[in-house]
Design a protein around this motif. Sequence first.
Motif, PDB file in Angstrom:
ATOM      1  N   ARG A   9      -7.438   4.940 -16.141  1.00  0.00           N
ATOM      2  CA  ARG A   9      -8.699   4.694 -15.473  1.00  0.00           C
ATOM      3  C   ARG A   9      -9.805   4.284 -16.446  1.00  0.00           C
ATOM      4  NH1 ARG A   9      -9.661   5.486 -10.525  1.00  0.00           N
ATOM      5  NH2 ARG A   9      -7.665   6.526 -10.354  1.00  0.00           N
ATOM      6  N   LEU A  24     -18.068   9.986  -6.002  1.00  0.00           N
ATOM      7  CA  LEU A  24     -16.753  10.619  -6.099  1.00  0.00           C
ATOM      8  C   LEU A  24     -16.229  11.066  -4.726  1.00  0.00           C
ATOM      9  CD1 LEU A  24     -14.609  11.736  -8.109  1.00  0.00           C
ATOM     10  CD2 LEU A  24     -15.867  13.884  -8.082  1.00  0.00           C
ATOM     11  N   TRP A  25     -17.089  11.700  -3.978  1.00  0.00           N
ATOM     12  CA  TRP A  25     -16.673  12.210  -2.665  1.00  0.00           C
ATOM     13  C   TRP A  25     -16.237  11.065  -1.741  1.00  0.00           C
ATOM     14  CZ3 TRP A  25     -15.326  16.283   0.080  1.00  0.00           C
ATOM     15  CH2 TRP A  25     -15.406  16.227   1.468  1.00  0.00           C
ATOM     16  N   ASP A  64     -10.618  10.977 -17.563  1.00  0.00           N
ATOM     17  CA  ASP A  64      -9.765  10.350 -16.546  1.00  0.00           C
ATOM     18  C   ASP A  64      -9.036  11.397 -15.728  1.00  0.00           C
ATOM     19  OD1 ASP A  64     -10.493   7.850 -17.342  1.00  0.00           O
ATOM     20  OD2 ASP A  64      -8.719   7.518 -18.600  1.00  0.00           O
ATOM     21  N   ARG A  98      -4.202   6.444   2.078  1.00  0.00           N
ATOM     22  CA  ARG A  98      -2.862   6.996   1.891  1.00  0.00           C
ATOM     23  C   ARG A  98      -2.293   7.511   3.200  1.00  0.00           C
ATOM     24  NH1 ARG A  98      -2.695   9.774  -4.101  1.00  0.00           N
ATOM     25  NH2 ARG A  98      -3.083   7.811  -5.184  1.00  0.00           N
ATOM     26  N   LEU A 131     -10.761  13.263  -7.422  1.00  0.00           N
ATOM     27  CA  LEU A 131     -10.576  12.271  -6.366  1.00  0.00           C
ATOM     28  C   LEU A 131      -9.484  12.708  -5.399  1.00  0.00           C
ATOM     29  CD1 LEU A 131     -10.777   8.797  -8.162  1.00  0.00           C
ATOM     30  CD2 LEU A 131     -12.216   9.604  -6.298  1.00  0.00           C
ATOM     31  N   ARG A 184     -15.276   8.022  -2.500  1.00  0.00           N
ATOM     32  CA  ARG A 184     -14.052   7.361  -2.978  1.00  0.00           C
ATOM     33  C   ARG A 184     -12.821   8.210  -2.712  1.00  0.00           C
ATOM     34  NH1 ARG A 184     -15.485   5.345  -8.946  1.00  0.00           N
ATOM     35  NH2 ARG A 184     -13.227   5.115  -8.993  1.00  0.00           N
ATOM     36  N   GLY A 185     -12.960   9.495  -2.918  1.00  0.00           N
ATOM     37  CA  GLY A 185     -11.831  10.387  -2.663  1.00  0.00           C
ATOM     38  C   GLY A 185     -11.427  10.368  -1.202  1.00  0.00           C
ATOM     39  N   ARG A 186     -12.421  10.394  -0.309  1.00  0.00           N
ATOM     40  CA  ARG A 186     -12.117  10.374   1.117  1.00  0.00           C
ATOM     41  C   ARG A 186     -11.471   9.051   1.519  1.00  0.00           C
ATOM     42  NH1 ARG A 186     -11.481  14.679   3.639  1.00  0.00           N
ATOM     43  NH2 ARG A 186     -11.921  13.595   5.574  1.00  0.00           N
ATOM     44  N   ALA A 204     -10.674  15.667  -3.258  1.00  0.00           N
ATOM     45  CA  ALA A 204     -11.781  15.369  -2.344  1.00  0.00           C
ATOM     46  C   ALA A 204     -11.263  15.005  -0.961  1.00  0.00           C
ATOM     47  CB  ALA A 204     -12.631  14.222  -2.898  1.00  0.00           C
ATOM     48  N   ARG A 254      -0.820  -0.585  -9.630  1.00  0.00           N
ATOM     49  CA  ARG A 254      -1.332   0.620 -10.293  1.00  0.00           C
ATOM     50  C   ARG A 254      -1.027   0.594 -11.777  1.00  0.00           C
ATOM     51  NH1 ARG A 254       0.092   5.798  -6.717  1.00  0.00           N
ATOM     52  NH2 ARG A 254      -0.731   6.760  -8.590  1.00  0.00           N
ATOM     53  N   ARG A 255       0.155   0.063 -12.095  1.00  0.00           N
ATOM     54  CA  ARG A 255       0.543   0.008 -13.502  1.00  0.00           C
ATOM     55  C   ARG A 255      -0.334  -0.973 -14.265  1.00  0.00           C
ATOM     56  NH1 ARG A 255       5.094   1.983 -15.867  1.00  0.00           N
ATOM     57  NH2 ARG A 255       5.833   0.922 -17.730  1.00  0.00           N
ATOM     58  N   ARG A 272      -9.762   6.993  -0.365  1.00  0.00           N
ATOM     59  CA  ARG A 272      -8.392   6.938  -0.859  1.00  0.00           C
ATOM     60  C   ARG A 272      -7.470   7.794   0.007  1.00  0.00           C
ATOM     61  NH1 ARG A 272      -6.292   9.192  -6.613  1.00  0.00           N
ATOM     62  NH2 ARG A 272      -7.513   7.506  -7.496  1.00  0.00           N
ATOM     63  N   HIS A 273      -7.942   8.941   0.418  1.00  0.00           N
ATOM     64  CA  HIS A 273      -7.139   9.831   1.259  1.00  0.00           C
ATOM     65  C   HIS A 273      -6.795   9.158   2.588  1.00  0.00           C
ATOM     66  CE1 HIS A 273      -5.565  13.587   2.754  1.00  0.00           C
ATOM     67  NE2 HIS A 273      -6.383  13.545   3.791  1.00  0.00           N
TER      68      HIS A 273
END
Lengths: 483, 177
Positions: free
Chosen positions: A471, A29-30, B34, A40, B41, A32-34, B44, A465-466, A36-37
């Motif tokens: 998820r 999770l960590w 979800d 972006r 997410l 993936r979050g980073r 994070a 995304r659509r 994605r950040h």
Amino acid sequence: MTRLPTRGLARRLTETADDMPAARVPADLWRRGRRRHRTRQVLVTAFVALAAAVPLTALPDPAVLPAAGNAAVPGRLHQPWPWQASVEGDPRGPAALLVSGGGGYQSMDLPFTYGSRISVIGRDGSYRVLPYGNTYLQAGQDVLLSADGRRVAGDGTYLSHLGTGTGDVSVVDLGTGGERRYPGTGNIDPVAWSPDGTRLLIRRYSGPAWWSGAYDGSDTVESDNGALWLLDLGSGATTRLLDLGRTRPGRAAFSPDGRTVAVQAGRDLTLLDTTGGGRRVLTTLPAGAMLGGPWAWSTDGIGVFTIAEGCTTTCTNAERNDRTWRLTVLSSDSGAPTGRTFATFGGAAARLAGWQRDGTAVVVRYLDEADQQGPAYDAPDAYRAVSDVDLLALDPRGGTKVLLRKPPGVIWDLDVAADLVAAGAFGGPSPSPPVLPLARWAATTAFVALWLLGLAVWLVVALVRRSRGPRRTRPVSTTRIRP
Amino acid sequence: MDAEESFLAYVRERVAALSRIAYLLTGDRHLAEDLVQETLLRVAGRWARIAAGGDPDPYVRRALYHQHVTAWRRHRGRTVPVAQPPDRPGPDDTDAVTGSVAVRAALARLAPKQRAVIVLRYFEDLTEAQTADILGCRVGTVKSNTRDALARLRTIAPALLSDTDLRSDTDRLEVRG
């Protein structure tokens, strides 16, 4: 408070929530979050840069040279960008040069609606463009720079689309980008600026013009109602100086005091008094000889080019290029040569860009397209004949010097500010034309393209995304982080 | 403790509570998962800054509620393929289950913001001002949303608001309309 009636609601919400176990979350999770950040951040930065780039395209370029106190004609010419801004869109003040030609000087002017582009090389090193609707316009012949480089006279198709011009005369102020129109009918060409910039010599005629005779410098150009007029730029009043009927007036030049005009019609060199209306034929020029041009008249006399060697009539372009010219100064009183001599030089034709105060003549020398077979049917300095020009200094003590380095074969005519010529201010700094600002059409195109690109990217991202949907429909490796 | 350790420690400590809120907001376990995943997410990426500001929990909860409304807006009107049909209210052998289904069915009839207000006010027991702060709206908006939500619940599931034990009047909890 409404708490009492909803005490049951709170209890039932708690009981319902108790049915939910702790959510499973991905083990990475960590990370993936980073990731994605960071993605972006990159996208947002790119978008902001994209958005910021659009208004930047409209910003004027900084003055590439210091103030024009020591202005000079650049020592080298570069080709302007196809998207170079116009004088109207971003005026930069007095010019050193006007240039017309091919390559970058002729390049596209979307949506291909202008017939001619005259490039304006400013005294600050800027490159700007003057668009005209008429085709085949040449700097120094059809579009003229005033002696102080502040204004440009051209025909009435300035900023007009191809084929929509009028019979006006247009004078553009290079300091403001503004234009003043002087209404007229039929064909009107600017011929010469008065030295003080208050009057303009214009040529009027009706119907098409055609050459008669042997198609060289001093041959008669015929048309209907040919006449030479004086236009007062302050009042707009016009005065007819010379009526030639079926002969179109040729080159003309003001005297240094602006009181007299010398004009070539056929082989006759005629002087016209702009104040009293008198006229007299000063001399008859030899075959092929040409009055020097708008700045031919100096305090020493009137400059005339005569053919020293080579073909004089019915010449091919190659023969024209092989001939040599002699600059002769004629007395404005008698018409006889003053005896001043200059080095001869080769070329198809020549025009005087002006005189330096030390007596040096500055000459535009034309070379014609040499691959044409048979006798040429255009004037040797005509748009379709010229393949290249040079700017030469003819020293009265002898010797010839090239004043301007330039890309070969793309400059077909030019006009130099007479005050810079008089000062002998040549060989100045020659910065390359800045990429920005863009011409209006280019800025508009870039703006629309950039935003369409941004919109397309946004749409693609949104669609992706659509299409992924919620998820839970995506197989992801999850684990439960135990509370 | 570095940012990653701090984040994972927070997740371990709060994922259950966040899941309960998400369940009430979505009415579905999978959607709740979800929602929690997506929220975590998102936070994070900027955890260092969030944690530096003190207790990260208010920020994460705010993110959860906003993500819920955003997700609802994005996916409204769409048919979503799922691995198994979502729970529906209906007869069941267990009173508790029936009660839970009825509560979720009733909440599902509310607008997302009304649902969020109900959860914040009556599940999390927050004041109107705290609720407004979480949702990023004015207190007046919270009041009106609360009033409208309660009125709607009274209409569609009046027993939900009664103080009577849920298991004793299961039949009355049936959602109308």
